[in-house]
Design a protein around this motif. Structure first.
Motif, PDB file in Angstrom:
ATOM      1  N   ARG A   1       0.827  -1.292  -0.040  1.00 21.23           N
ATOM      2  CA  ARG A   1      -0.082  -0.048  -0.118  1.00 21.23           C
ATOM      3  C   ARG A   1       0.861   1.096  -0.234  1.00 21.23           C
ATOM      4  N   MET A   2       1.896   1.368   0.617  1.00 24.70           N
ATOM      5  CA  MET A   2       2.720   2.445   0.613  1.00 24.70           C
ATOM      6  C   MET A   2       3.216   2.631  -0.471  1.00 24.70           C
ATOM      7  N   VAL A   3       3.831   1.777  -1.234  1.00 23.13           N
ATOM      8  CA  VAL A   3       4.645   2.102  -2.474  1.00 23.13           C
ATOM      9  C   VAL A   3       3.539   2.671  -3.589  1.00 23.13           C
ATOM     10  N   GLN A   4       2.296   2.455  -3.123  1.00 22.98           N
ATOM     11  CA  GLN A   4       1.412   2.998  -4.192  1.00 22.98           C
ATOM     12  C   GLN A   4       0.652   4.042  -3.489  1.00 22.98           C
ATOM     13  N   HIS A   5       0.992   4.651  -2.592  1.00 25.17           N
ATOM     14  CA  HIS A   5       0.468   5.815  -1.906  1.00 25.17           C
ATOM     15  C   HIS A   5      -0.185   6.895  -3.091  1.00 25.17           C
ATOM     16  N   PRO A   6      -1.231   7.317  -3.031  1.00 27.02           N
ATOM     17  CA  PRO A   6      -1.948   8.092  -4.190  1.00 27.02           C
ATOM     18  C   PRO A   6      -1.189   9.356  -4.494  1.00 27.02           C
ATOM     19  N   ALA A   7      -0.536   9.922  -3.149  1.00 28.72           N
ATOM     20  CA  ALA A   7       0.129  11.336  -3.366  1.00 28.72           C
ATOM     21  C   ALA A   7       1.510  11.113  -3.773  1.00 28.72           C
ATOM     22  N   LEU A   8       2.217  10.136  -3.355  1.00 33.07           N
ATOM     23  CA  LEU A   8       3.360   9.841  -3.962  1.00 33.07           C
ATOM     24  C   LEU A   8       3.459   9.354  -5.420  1.00 33.07           C
ATOM     25  N   ILE A   9       2.396   8.732  -5.815  1.00 27.19           N
ATOM     26  CA  ILE A   9       2.156   8.277  -7.311  1.00 27.19           C
ATOM     27  C   ILE A   9       2.021   9.440  -8.264  1.00 27.19           C
ATOM     28  N   GLU A  10       1.066  10.429  -7.625  1.00 27.33           N
ATOM     29  CA  GLU A  10       0.673  11.580  -8.278  1.00 27.33           C
ATOM     30  C   GLU A  10       1.887  12.378  -8.824  1.00 27.33           C
ATOM     31  N   ILE A  11       2.774  12.829  -7.764  1.00 24.04           N
ATOM     32  CA  ILE A  11       3.839  13.637  -7.780  1.00 24.04           C
ATOM     33  C   ILE A  11       4.934  12.865  -8.705  1.00 24.04           C
ATOM     34  N   ALA A  12       5.028  11.624  -8.717  1.00 23.25           N
ATOM     35  CA  ALA A  12       6.218  10.750  -9.115  1.00 23.25           C
ATOM     36  C   ALA A  12       5.750  10.812 -10.833  1.00 23.25           C
ATOM     37  N   GLU A  13       4.411  10.538 -10.987  1.00 22.10           N
ATOM     38  CA  GLU A  13       4.162  10.323 -12.574  1.00 22.10           C
ATOM     39  C   GLU A  13       3.972  11.583 -13.055  1.00 22.10           C
ATOM     40  N   ALA A  14       3.762  12.676 -12.459  1.00 19.32           N
ATOM     41  CA  ALA A  14       4.126  13.988 -13.030  1.00 19.32           C
ATOM     42  C   ALA A  14       5.535  14.155 -13.608  1.00 19.32           C
ATOM     43  N   MET A  15       6.391  14.034 -12.903  1.00 13.49           N
ATOM     44  CA  MET A  15       7.695  13.948 -13.416  1.00 13.49           C
ATOM     45  C   MET A  15       8.374  12.928 -14.401  1.00 13.49           C
ATOM     46  N   LEU A  16       7.657  11.608 -14.166  1.00 17.64           N
ATOM     47  CA  LEU A  16       8.155  10.322 -14.983  1.00 17.64           C
ATOM     48  C   LEU A  16       7.162   9.941 -15.662  1.00 17.64           C
ATOM     49  N   GLY A  17       5.782  10.165 -15.840  1.00 20.94           N
ATOM     50  CA  GLY A  17       5.020   9.496 -16.681  1.00 20.94           C
ATOM     51  C   GLY A  17       4.143   8.594 -15.962  1.00 20.94           C
ATOM     52  N   ASP A  18       2.924   8.053 -16.486  1.00 18.83           N
ATOM     53  CA  ASP A  18       2.072   7.330 -15.744  1.00 18.83           C
ATOM     54  C   ASP A  18       2.353   5.748 -15.887  1.00 18.83           C
ATOM     55  N   ASP A  19       3.560   5.541 -16.794  1.00 15.85           N
ATOM     56  CA  ASP A  19       4.292   4.280 -16.990  1.00 15.85           C
ATOM     57  C   ASP A  19       5.349   3.952 -16.459  1.00 15.85           C
ATOM     58  N   MET A  20       5.882   4.587 -15.219  1.00 14.11           N
ATOM     59  CA  MET A  20       6.838   4.707 -14.687  1.00 14.11           C
ATOM     60  C   MET A  20       6.962   3.303 -13.836  1.00 14.11           C
ATOM     61  N   THR A  21       8.260   2.718 -13.496  1.00 15.09           N
ATOM     62  CA  THR A  21       8.443   1.729 -12.903  1.00 15.09           C
ATOM     63  C   THR A  21       9.365   1.713 -11.292  1.00 15.09           C
ATOM     64  N   LEU A  22       9.243   0.752 -10.689  1.00 14.65           N
ATOM     65  CA  LEU A  22       9.772   0.835  -9.591  1.00 14.65           C
ATOM     66  C   LEU A  22      11.261   0.115  -9.470  1.00 14.65           C
TER      67      LEU A  22
END
Length: 219
Positions: free
Chosen positions: A36-57
């Motif tokens: 759950r933590m690695v998919q936290h919506p706030a983190l995902i939103e920020i990271a995807e804004a920088m990396l795109g919605d197909d980013m990986t871990l």
């Protein structure tokens, strides 16, 4: 949250006696809370804004600074330290999250950063970092989200308690993960994995490439 060493967890790292730090990998095998933590919506939103919605871990771990722990050493994050350069600030190749599982204080090893150093697009200069670095303090639950080129380091833990943080590295899908075994998770994790977690683990890479080709009229 408490992260304790388990003799059955082969991915749990040993304590570095020189630095007094312990790096713990394989978190996805040790409880749904980490999923759950690695998919936290706030983190995902920020990271995807920088990396795109197909980013990986790229990596997912915890770091413990025991009492008396010293600095790790100023650095930029993977993949930049593995590259020859020159570097470019855009597009970013990696975004790091340092999630405070305990309060970060002036005394217990709070993260040191050189503000805006990512804009230099260069490997760290120790003298400049010593002059410019500031400590990022905060309460448990706060997070530092940074470009992979930001110069940063741990500080010394002068307290009598360990300082624990969660480290998450999100990267462009075309960047090889730092943790080569990031997708080696227990079957139960895969069975309940959300589409987002499957994407983060790189399990949808082929589908993502097919979408890119289709978008560009090549497939």
């Amino acid at each position: 949250m408490e992260i304790a060493e388990s003799p059955s967890a082969s991915t749990f790292g040993r304590r570095n006696e020189r630095t007094g730090q312990q790096h713990i990998r394989g978190l996805l095998a040790h409880g749904e809370i980490f999923e759950r933590m690695v998919q936290h919506p706030a983190l995902i939103e920020i990271a995807e804004a920088m990396l795109g919605d197909d980013m990986t871990l790229g990596a997912y771990s915890a770091r413990i600074l025991y009492p008396g722990a010293i600095e790790m050493g100023v650095h930029v994050d993977y993949p930049y330290w593995a590259m020859r350069g020159p570097f470019a600030v855009r597009p970013p190749l990696m975004v790091q999250v340092i999630w405070m599982l305990q309060d970060f204080t002036e005394q217990n090893g709070a993260t040191l950063v050189a503000p805006r150093s990512q804009l230099r697009c260069a490997r760290p200069n120790r003298e400049d970092f010593a002059r410019e670095a500031i400590k990022i303090t905060g309460a448990a639950g706060d997070a530092i989200i940074s470009h992979g080129l930001l110069w940063h380091d741990t500080s010394q833990n002068h307290s009598e308690q360990p300082r624990v943080a969660l480290l998450i590295n999100y990267g462009l899908k075309v960047i090889r993960p730092l943790d080569s075994e990031i997708a080696k998770v227990p079957p139960a994790v895969l069975e309940r994995a959300t589409p987002k977690l499957r994407q983060l683990l790189g399990l949808e890479f082929a589908n993502s490439l097919a979408r890119d080709l289709s978008r560009d009229g090549l497939y």
